[in-house]
Design a protein around this motif. Structure first.
Motif, short mmCIF file in Angstrom:
data_model
loop_
_atom_site.label_atom_id
_atom_site.label_comp_id
_atom_site.label_asym_id
_atom_site.label_seq_id
_atom_site.Cartn_x
_atom_site.Cartn_y
_atom_site.Cartn_z
N ASP A 100 5.41 -3.08 0.43
CA ASP A 100 6.06 -2.00 0.73
C ASP A 100 6.93 -1.82 2.23
O ASP A 100 7.51 -0.77 2.06
CB ASP A 100 4.57 -0.83 0.87
CG ASP A 100 4.29 0.14 -0.17
OD1 ASP A 100 3.99 -0.35 -1.23
OD2 ASP A 100 3.48 0.49 -0.30
N ASP A 101 6.25 -2.14 2.88
CA ASP A 101 6.54 -2.96 4.39
C ASP A 101 8.24 -3.18 4.33
O ASP A 101 8.98 -2.80 5.18
CB ASP A 101 5.98 -3.22 5.24
CG ASP A 101 4.67 -2.38 6.28
OD1 ASP A 101 5.37 -0.92 5.39
OD2 ASP A 101 3.67 -3.31 6.68
N THR A 143 10.61 -0.46 2.50
CA THR A 143 11.28 0.32 3.37
C THR A 143 12.36 -0.18 4.77
O THR A 143 12.94 0.86 4.90
CB THR A 143 9.45 1.18 4.59
OG1 THR A 143 9.10 1.18 3.50
CG2 THR A 143 10.39 2.18 5.46
N GLN A 144 12.00 -1.24 4.97
CA GLN A 144 12.61 -1.82 5.58
C GLN A 144 13.94 -2.43 5.74
O GLN A 144 15.44 -1.13 6.16
CB GLN A 144 12.31 -2.89 6.59
CG GLN A 144 13.03 -3.25 7.38
CD GLN A 144 12.95 -4.73 8.48
OE1 GLN A 144 12.15 -5.68 7.29
NE2 GLN A 144 13.10 -4.75 9.36
#
Length: 307
Positions: free
Chosen positions: A80-81, A84-85
């Protein structure tokens, strides 16, 4: 929304050139599309372009740069991170959403949370973009051979346009429902795989202790109701205690973490999956973080060695 024929040459950004993303992007180049790749390690993107130099390929130094002229933006990242980035950006990188032209279609092949998928769908709509959560199954071999199974969530209109593009590296591309349904289907897939591998491990260990010729036994049951992809592709390597390949235990535990988060929200009971996740945790603690998920059988062998 724009319409394209299956034979149209499109400009496609591919974000993430790991063991899955690199061959997937390669299939798009082989299909005749213009492919702009991005990877956080720029040297990997440059090497990919060198390996595909006979095609219309290039690399970008940021996700935003890769997405500028793209009709489709594919991403295949870690979690997820990362999604998102790369898509939304942060203080370190300009995200692909910031530069994508109106009506561009994002297809995220990362195994991520259904919650993030729904959030990105809403954010995309606000920017006149389209977002499809499109996790894949089939592993590195499936990516290399262009035989992945892709489960999608999003609008039917965007899916109909993206499906021919994704078919360059897939044997099946299916719209499962609204945003998030692709990720939920992938969670179902991982629950099934965990259970299948534990059952296969126990069956092989039982057969070995019984004195059976297990290579022959697997061939026989592989022609009956016990047949599965795991039996066909992992049974023999499990007999040989070979685990230095395939879908890593670390990745499976990441995926099962997503499953448990979702299960808590919907109050779903997962007793067997929880037990098997605990087995994978033990394998990690024993140094098998990058072993294939079929390494579950090693725990049964350890019990045999230390009754």
């Amino acid at each position: 929304m724009n319409t394209y024929s299956q034979t149209d040459k499109r400009t496609i950004a591919f974000l993430g050139l790991g063991v899955m993303g690199a061959p997937m992007a390669g299939h798009l180049a082989h299909a005749g599309h213009r492919v702009v790749v991005y990877n956080r390690t720029t040297e990997k993107a440059m090497a990919w372009c060198d390996a595909h130099a006979t095609f219309d390929v290039s690399y970008a130094k940021t996700p935003a740069q890769a997405a500028i002229d793209a009709d489709f933006i594919m991403s295949c990242l870690g979690n997820d991170d990362d999604v998102t980035q790369v898509l939304l950006g942060d203080e370190h990188v300009d995200g692909a959403f910031s530069s994508a032209r109106p009506d561009a279609i994002f297809c995220d092949h990362t195994t991520a949370s259904a919650t993030l998928a729904r959030e990105l769908y809403v954010l995309a709509e606000a920017k006149q973009l389209h977002f499809i959560d499109a996790p894949v199954s089939g592993g590195q071999v499936g990516a290399i051979n262009g035989q992945l199974t892709i489960m999608c969530g999003g609008s039917s209109t965007a899916f109909e346009l993206a499906q021919p593009i994704m078919s360059a590296y897939a044997q099946a591309v299916t719209l499962m429902g609204v945003s998030g349904c692709g990720q939920l289907t992938k969670m179902v897939n991982q629950i099934c795989i965990a259970g299948l591998l534990q059952g296969l491990s126990e069956a092989i260990a039982f057969g070995e202790k019984s004195g059976l010729d297990m290579e022959k036994a697997l061939q026989v049951i592989g022609k009956g109701a016990a047949q599965s992809w795991q039996l066909n592709h992992r049974g023999s390597t499990m007999l040989q205690n070979k685990f230095d390949f395939g879908f890593a235990v670390d990745w499976m535990r990441k995926d099962l973490g997503l499953v448990f988060d979702e299960a808590a929200k919907i109050e779903a009971s997962l007793p067997i999956t929880t037990l098997i996740d605990g087995f994978y945790k033990i394998i990690q603690q024993q140094g098998g973080q990058r072993w294939d998920t079929s390494s579950l059988i090693t725990l049964l062998h350890q019990q045999d060695d230390h009754p």
